[in-house]
Design an enzyme around this catalytic site. Sequence first.
Site, PDB file in Angstrom:
ATOM      1  N   SER A   8      10.499  -3.557  -8.170  1.00 16.26           N
ATOM      2  CA  SER A   8       9.216  -3.477  -7.472  1.00 16.26           C
ATOM      3  C   SER A   8       8.167  -4.164  -8.323  1.00 16.26           C
ATOM      4  CB  SER A   8       8.807  -2.018  -7.246  1.00 16.26           C
ATOM      5  OG  SER A   8       7.510  -1.932  -6.697  1.00 16.26           O
ATOM      6  N   ASN A   9       7.141  -4.697  -7.670  1.00 15.85           N
ATOM      7  CA  ASN A   9       5.985  -5.231  -8.379  1.00 15.85           C
ATOM      8  C   ASN A   9       4.721  -4.446  -8.034  1.00 15.85           C
ATOM      9  OD1 ASN A   9       7.278  -7.459  -9.748  1.00 15.85           O
ATOM     10  ND2 ASN A   9       7.514  -8.399  -7.734  1.00 15.85           N
ATOM     11  N   ASP A  71      12.622   3.474  -2.763  1.00 12.33           N
ATOM     12  CA  ASP A  71      12.181   3.227  -1.393  1.00 12.33           C
ATOM     13  C   ASP A  71      11.528   4.507  -0.932  1.00 12.33           C
ATOM     14  OD1 ASP A  71      12.089   1.069   0.538  1.00 12.33           O
ATOM     15  OD2 ASP A  71      13.094   2.459   1.880  1.00 12.33           O
ATOM     16  N   SER A  72      10.305   4.387  -0.527  1.00 14.43           N
ATOM     17  CA  SER A  72       9.547   5.584  -0.194  1.00 14.43           C
ATOM     18  C   SER A  72       8.602   5.304   0.954  1.00 14.43           C
ATOM     19  CB  SER A  72       8.772   6.077  -1.422  1.00 14.43           C
ATOM     20  OG  SER A  72       7.941   5.053  -1.935  1.00 14.43           O
ATOM     21  N   PHE A 160      -2.817   5.339  -3.980  1.00 12.25           N
ATOM     22  CA  PHE A 160      -2.654   4.127  -3.179  1.00 12.25           C
ATOM     23  C   PHE A 160      -1.935   4.495  -1.899  1.00 12.25           C
ATOM     24  CE2 PHE A 160       0.945   4.589  -5.984  1.00 12.25           C
ATOM     25  CZ  PHE A 160       2.061   4.255  -5.221  1.00 12.25           C
ATOM     26  N   LYS A 183      -0.788  14.587  -9.669  1.00  9.35           N
ATOM     27  CA  LYS A 183       0.009  13.958  -8.617  1.00  9.35           C
ATOM     28  C   LYS A 183       1.464  13.790  -9.057  1.00  9.35           C
ATOM     29  CE  LYS A 183       0.568   9.797  -5.826  1.00  9.35           C
ATOM     30  NZ  LYS A 183       0.184   8.393  -5.608  1.00  9.35           N
ATOM     31  N   HIS A 188       6.470  13.293  -4.287  1.00 10.79           N
ATOM     32  CA  HIS A 188       7.838  12.931  -3.930  1.00 10.79           C
ATOM     33  C   HIS A 188       8.476  12.051  -4.997  1.00 10.79           C
ATOM     34  CE1 HIS A 188       4.973   9.952  -2.669  1.00 10.79           C
ATOM     35  NE2 HIS A 188       5.881   9.106  -2.221  1.00 10.79           N
TER      36      HIS A 188
END
Length: 202
Positions: A8-9, A71-72, A160, A183, A188
């Site tokens: 991921s970036n 992946d979320s 975000f 957080k 999750h």
Amino acid sequence: MQKIVLASNNQGKLAEFESLFAKANLPYTITPQGKLGISDAIEDGLSFVENAIIKARHASNASGLPAIADDSGLCVPILGNAPGIYSARYASLIGGEKSDAANNERLLKELLPHRKDVPIAGKFVCVLVMVRHANDPLPIIAQGEWQGEILAQLQGDNGFGYDPLFYIPSLGKSSAQLDKSAKNALSHRGQALAKLIQYLRN
């Protein structure tokens, strides 16, 4: 220190990964795939698990290193669990721009007909996959879910994605009103990472 590629970036995700790995004091460093010149994988799976595996294998194959993929997304049962795996590009599916603001705007519009006197339930879902090599037949899979409600308007400036619309009743705050440490302890992604870290410790 062993290097692990993060498939991921996304700077928000990278910051969360780095923070949690640092606290766990594990002998790994996290490197985003962009720093290694690795392009994004084509996410053509139909579930969080499938897409996470696709991304992890792609990053590991391109780098020759172990890789972690996340992946979320946000699942809203009243919308058939949309936006789901399309959370990051929810607005662009109907011709809008690919941005957090546009995604939040579309979600609010989709929920308008369902707004009644009862809260609208939703949950953030995260599936983490780690592969030791590109053809790893036994990927490590960790999943976390964060239950909450979907607000009718944005609240908070932290985080975000859909954080400003995700409300935690027990705290009386949105995810975007929490500081980073709070957080990470609840989210999750924090839950999934805690499971992954526990596996790596054993």
